[in-house]
Enzyme design. Structure first.
Site, short mmCIF file in Angstrom:
data_model
loop_
_atom_site.label_atom_id
_atom_site.label_comp_id
_atom_site.label_asym_id
_atom_site.label_seq_id
_atom_site.Cartn_x
_atom_site.Cartn_y
_atom_site.Cartn_z
N HIS A 30 -102.34 26.14 -70.65
CA HIS A 30 -101.60 25.16 -70.98
C HIS A 30 -102.20 24.00 -70.76
O HIS A 30 -102.98 23.78 -70.01
CB HIS A 30 -100.23 25.31 -69.87
CG HIS A 30 -99.75 23.91 -69.78
ND1 HIS A 30 -99.54 23.00 -68.89
CD2 HIS A 30 -98.68 23.37 -70.73
CE1 HIS A 30 -98.73 22.06 -68.90
NE2 HIS A 30 -98.28 22.31 -70.10
N HIS A 80 -113.12 24.71 -64.15
CA HIS A 80 -113.19 23.60 -63.44
C HIS A 80 -114.20 22.64 -63.68
O HIS A 80 -114.17 21.27 -63.29
CB HIS A 80 -113.05 24.00 -61.89
CG HIS A 80 -111.54 24.20 -61.57
ND1 HIS A 80 -110.61 23.36 -61.04
CD2 HIS A 80 -110.67 25.24 -61.56
CE1 HIS A 80 -109.54 23.87 -60.93
NE2 HIS A 80 -109.50 25.27 -61.03
N SER A 88 -98.02 19.35 -76.70
CA SER A 88 -97.99 20.36 -75.51
C SER A 88 -98.12 21.65 -76.30
O SER A 88 -97.81 22.03 -77.24
CB SER A 88 -96.74 20.18 -75.03
OG SER A 88 -96.38 21.16 -74.18
N HIS A 120 -90.58 28.77 -53.94
CA HIS A 120 -89.78 29.82 -53.63
C HIS A 120 -90.59 31.12 -53.56
O HIS A 120 -90.26 31.92 -52.88
CB HIS A 120 -88.70 30.02 -54.27
CG HIS A 120 -88.92 30.41 -55.80
ND1 HIS A 120 -89.50 29.49 -56.66
CD2 HIS A 120 -88.95 31.57 -56.73
CE1 HIS A 120 -89.66 29.80 -57.90
NE2 HIS A 120 -89.59 31.20 -57.80
#
Length: 308
Positions: free
Chosen positions: A106, A145, A92, A175
């Protein structure tokens, strides 16, 4: 037949490849390595680069943990895993650049297997890659992409579209009613049609990460920026913190399974701030991020329209 050792060897080698490439791009800083052991079983190899010429902080982790029962984060939606021993391994990485014109990125790839005597193992691959720009460039998002789609090209005509949508859905802050960034790929529970095919797809995603990210870094790292732009980057990094601590399943699994806290939380940016009730100035570069980029879009179809 599962070849767990082959997966582990691949992940360790990929960690080396990614770290070497990032050091070459930064030109000045090097990764610090910490090997660690987990009390409940297993361990890992954490590598962190800090205060570089290009990267304010970059973390590339390998972990391989195992145990005789799974944490709640893993069994809540998978009751068939209760009572099984398990192994989980993966790499990761999160890259936080210094220049606000370079996006944060990421990626992770992982393998999971749960076993019980007398029963067939339950296993799957997962992972993906996503991009979080602060001052986005249309051509950078298209490139990201295009490479993501290329990673999927040998694995079915609808694979990119399916995992692109999964990424948009997963990296979403309800949120805030906005996506974390411009997406990419996200896949989980991949075990079909067989181990070899699933392992090959995981490798393809891992190997296309640098092809997607490194050209963007090279293109943007020399661009001058202001302290105002740096402040906006620090404000937007707060969204990264909010997502990782509130919603990210990997963070929850790592903490609940007794993983190494420093390694789990290395994904958080080194400098971040929150500002009460911030609203970007209408018509500004900052407002364009909110208006045009923090929502799901069919980036490649729109790119084709732009070129016609």
């Amino acid at each position: 037949m599962l070849d767990i050792e082959a997966v582990k060897n691949y992940l360790l080698a990929m960690q080396n490849t990614i770290c070497q490439a990032l050091e070459e791009e930064d030109e000045t800083a090097h990764f610090q390595e910490d090997e660690w052991q987990r009390k409940g079983g297993g361990g890992g190899r954490t590598r962190v680069l800090r205060a570089g010429k290009v990267f304010e902080q970059a973390g590339v982790n390998f972990s391989h943990v195992f145990g005789d029962h799974l944490p709640q984060a893993a069994t809540a939606k998978r009751p068939e895993l209760v009572g099984r021993n398990y192994q989980a391994m993966g790499i990761s990485l999160v890259i936080h650049p210094d220049n606000p014109y370079i996006p944060t990125s990421h990626a992770n790839v992982r393998f999971f297997v749960a076993e019980k005597e007398g029963e067939a193992p339950i296993w799957w691959f997962g992972g993906g890659m996503d991009l979080t720009p602060y001052y986005p460039f249309w051509e950078d998002v298209q490139h990201w992409h295009q490479v993501a789609k290329k990673a999927c090209s040998k694995f079915g005509n609808s694979t990119y579209e399916r995992y692109k949508k999964a990424c948009d859905d997963y990296f979403y802050l309800p949120h805030r009613k906005e996506t974390r960034g411009v997406g990419g790929l996200f896949f989980d529970d991949l075990n079909s049609p067989d181990f070899e095919h699933s392992f090959a797809f995981m490798q393809s995603v891992a190997e296309h990460y640098l092809l997607a990210y490194r050209p963007i870094v090279a293109l943007r790292k020399g661009m001058p920026f202001t302290q105002q732009q740096k402040a906006f980057q620090c404000y937007r990094r707060g969204r990264y913190v909010e997502f990782n601590l509130l919603y990210d399943r990997g963070t929850l699994f790592g903490l609940q399974s007794g993983g190494r806290t420093e390694s789990i939380l290395m994904s958080l940016p080194p400098t971040v701030h929150w500002e009460y009730n911030y609203t970007p100035e209408p018509g500004s570069e900052e407002a364009r991020l909110y208006q045009d980029y923090l929502r799901p879009r069919n980036w490649l179809q729109e790119a084709e329209l732009d070129n016609n």
